[in-house]
Design a protein around this motif. Structure first.
Motif, PDB file in Angstrom:
ATOM      1  N   ASN A 141       0.867  -1.186   0.000  1.00 45.74           N
ATOM      2  CA  ASN A 141       0.000   0.000   0.000  1.00 45.74           C
ATOM      3  C   ASN A 141       0.902   1.233   0.000  1.00 45.74           C
ATOM      4  O   ASN A 141       1.642   1.485   0.963  1.00 45.74           O
ATOM      5  N   GLU A 161      -6.413   9.312  -4.901  1.00 47.55           N
ATOM      6  CA  GLU A 161      -6.129   8.037  -5.581  1.00 47.55           C
ATOM      7  C   GLU A 161      -5.361   7.142  -4.612  1.00 47.55           C
ATOM      8  O   GLU A 161      -4.447   7.601  -3.933  1.00 47.55           O
ATOM      9  N   GLN A 162      -5.770   5.890  -4.592  1.00 51.67           N
ATOM     10  CA  GLN A 162      -5.040   4.910  -3.784  1.00 51.67           C
ATOM     11  C   GLN A 162      -3.944   4.291  -4.651  1.00 51.67           C
ATOM     12  O   GLN A 162      -4.233   3.709  -5.699  1.00 51.67           O
ATOM     13  N   HIS A 163      -2.710   4.430  -4.250  1.00 53.31           N
ATOM     14  CA  HIS A 163      -1.599   3.852  -5.010  1.00 53.31           C
ATOM     15  C   HIS A 163      -1.200   2.521  -4.380  1.00 53.31           C
ATOM     16  O   HIS A 163      -1.031   2.433  -3.166  1.00 53.31           O
ATOM     17  N   LEU A 202      -0.546   0.187  -9.332  1.00 58.31           N
ATOM     18  CA  LEU A 202      -1.980   0.356  -9.548  1.00 58.31           C
ATOM     19  C   LEU A 202      -2.438   1.669  -8.937  1.00 58.31           C
ATOM     20  O   LEU A 202      -1.990   2.060  -7.854  1.00 58.31           O
ATOM     21  N   LEU A 224      -5.986   3.364  -7.901  1.00 54.85           N
ATOM     22  CA  LEU A 224      -7.407   3.071  -7.744  1.00 54.85           C
ATOM     23  C   LEU A 224      -8.138   4.337  -7.280  1.00 54.85           C
ATOM     24  O   LEU A 224      -7.616   5.081  -6.438  1.00 54.85           O
TER      25      LEU A 224
END
Lengths: 154, 191
Positions: A103, A115-117, A147, A149
């Motif tokens: 994460n 944004e979640q990286h 990614l 998200l």
């Protein structure tokens, strides 16, 4: 090794029984599979030697990552396009195993959207079979994907 | 690179014995045919001349694939999914009897099924696969004495199974004499 006349009699009795013939469906399946082999061989313009590269380097290290990057840019003596149009080997399996997910936290895009990286580290193993001789080729290499998200806050 | 030999002729000669052998190792006829298909194709790719000297390797391939298949959960799930077919194939006859052999074929099939798998395997390879004890020993990784012993035990067991039924086959019901059976009581001695 077996000279007992009683056993010989029994053996002859048993050998006299013919096993059931194979079903026509089985013969048909073998026929189709061997024909498929011949179609590959016939369409192949050039025998392709098996390249067996089993990576044992640690994928997490920068050295392995650099090696993968370098190898991906190496010139190929037989272009992949030739293989695609005239396959001499049959891909039989592609397996990707996830080994770690990191994460990397929440970041904000240029539009100031959250944004979640994530970083997904995996190992991909591809296997081909050469129908001409049954040789099996396996290539294994590490992958690292970033990614992004979308995130919605409550 | 066209095949110079006709695989079909080879397959027709070998398939009945291969399926019979595979049936000793897997649960159903459909599974046995799957095994034979994989083994034969693999073997033919390796030996496209169909050399008889390599037939033991074909049986070895059947054995390896059958044992792999038994271990595989995927195959088990598939078998359960097609259980109707499997059950239907389970009772399919293993032998194709000539006229007059129908009853003996059924008896032999049942006697064969009653054997422990190790003995069934050896007796099938020896009698119908026509392999030597040496070849069977090499294939199974056992000593030749072990293989010969299993074969001997299997014959004795089958003889015991067949002996009382043989009188019925011959239409004899009362006090059969010593020559009523085509074979006498099993010998206890092992090689």
């Amino acid at each position: 090794m077996n000279h007992d006349p009683n056993d010989t009699h029994l053996e002859n009795l048993l050998r006299g029984l013919a096993p059931t013939a194979a079903s026509p469906a089985l013969t048909q399946r073998v026929d189709e599979e061997l024909k498929l082999d011949m179609s590959w061989i016939g369409s192949a313009t050039k025998p392709r030697r098996a390249t067996r590269w089993l990576g044992s380097a640690t994928w997490a290290s920068l050295g392995a990552a650099a090696a993968v990057a370098v190898m991906s840019f190496l010139p190929q003596p037989t272009p992949n396009t030739t293989l695609a149009t005239t396959p001499a080997v049959l891909p039989v399996a592609t397996i990707r195993e996830w080994e770690d997910v990191q994460n990397d936290g929440i970041h904000y895009s240029a539009e100031r959207l959250p944004e979640q990286h994530m970083t997904v580290i995996s190992r991909e193993r591809q296997t081909w079979i050469d129908p001409r001789d049954g040789a099996q080729m396996t290539v294994e290499y590490p992958r690292q994907q970033k990614l992004v998200l979308p995130v919605s806050f409550q | 690179m066209e095949p110079s030999f006709d695989w079909k002729r080879t397959f027709e000669q070998l398939a009945p014995q291969l399926v019979l052998y595979a049936r000793q190792l897997v649960d159903s006829k459909s599974d046995a045919e799957d095994v034979v298909q994989m083994a034969f194709v693999r073997w033919w790719r390796r030996f496209p001349q169909g050399d008889n000297n390599h037939i033991p390797l074909l049986y070895a391939a059947v054995r390896t694939i059958a044992l792999d298949q038994r271990r595989s959960d995927t195959r088990r799930v598939n078998r359960e999914a097609k259980s109707d077919i499997a059950v239907a194939g389970e009772n399919a006859p293993s032998f194709d009897p000539q006229p007059g052999q129908q009853e003996i074929a059924e008896i032999v099939q049942h006697a064969l099924q009653a054997l422990p798998q190790e003995q069934r395997e050896v007796v099938t390879l020896k009698l119908w696969g026509d392999l030597t004890f040496n070849e069977i020993a090499a294939m199974t990784g056992e000593s030749i004495n072990t293989i010969a012993g299993r074969y001997r035990y299997a014959l004795q067991a089958m003889q015991r199974k067949l002996a009382p039924l043989k009188a019925d086959l011959l239409g004899e019901t009362s006090t059969p004499g010593p020559n009523i059976l085509p074979f006498s009581s099993p010998q206890e001695a092992l090689p």
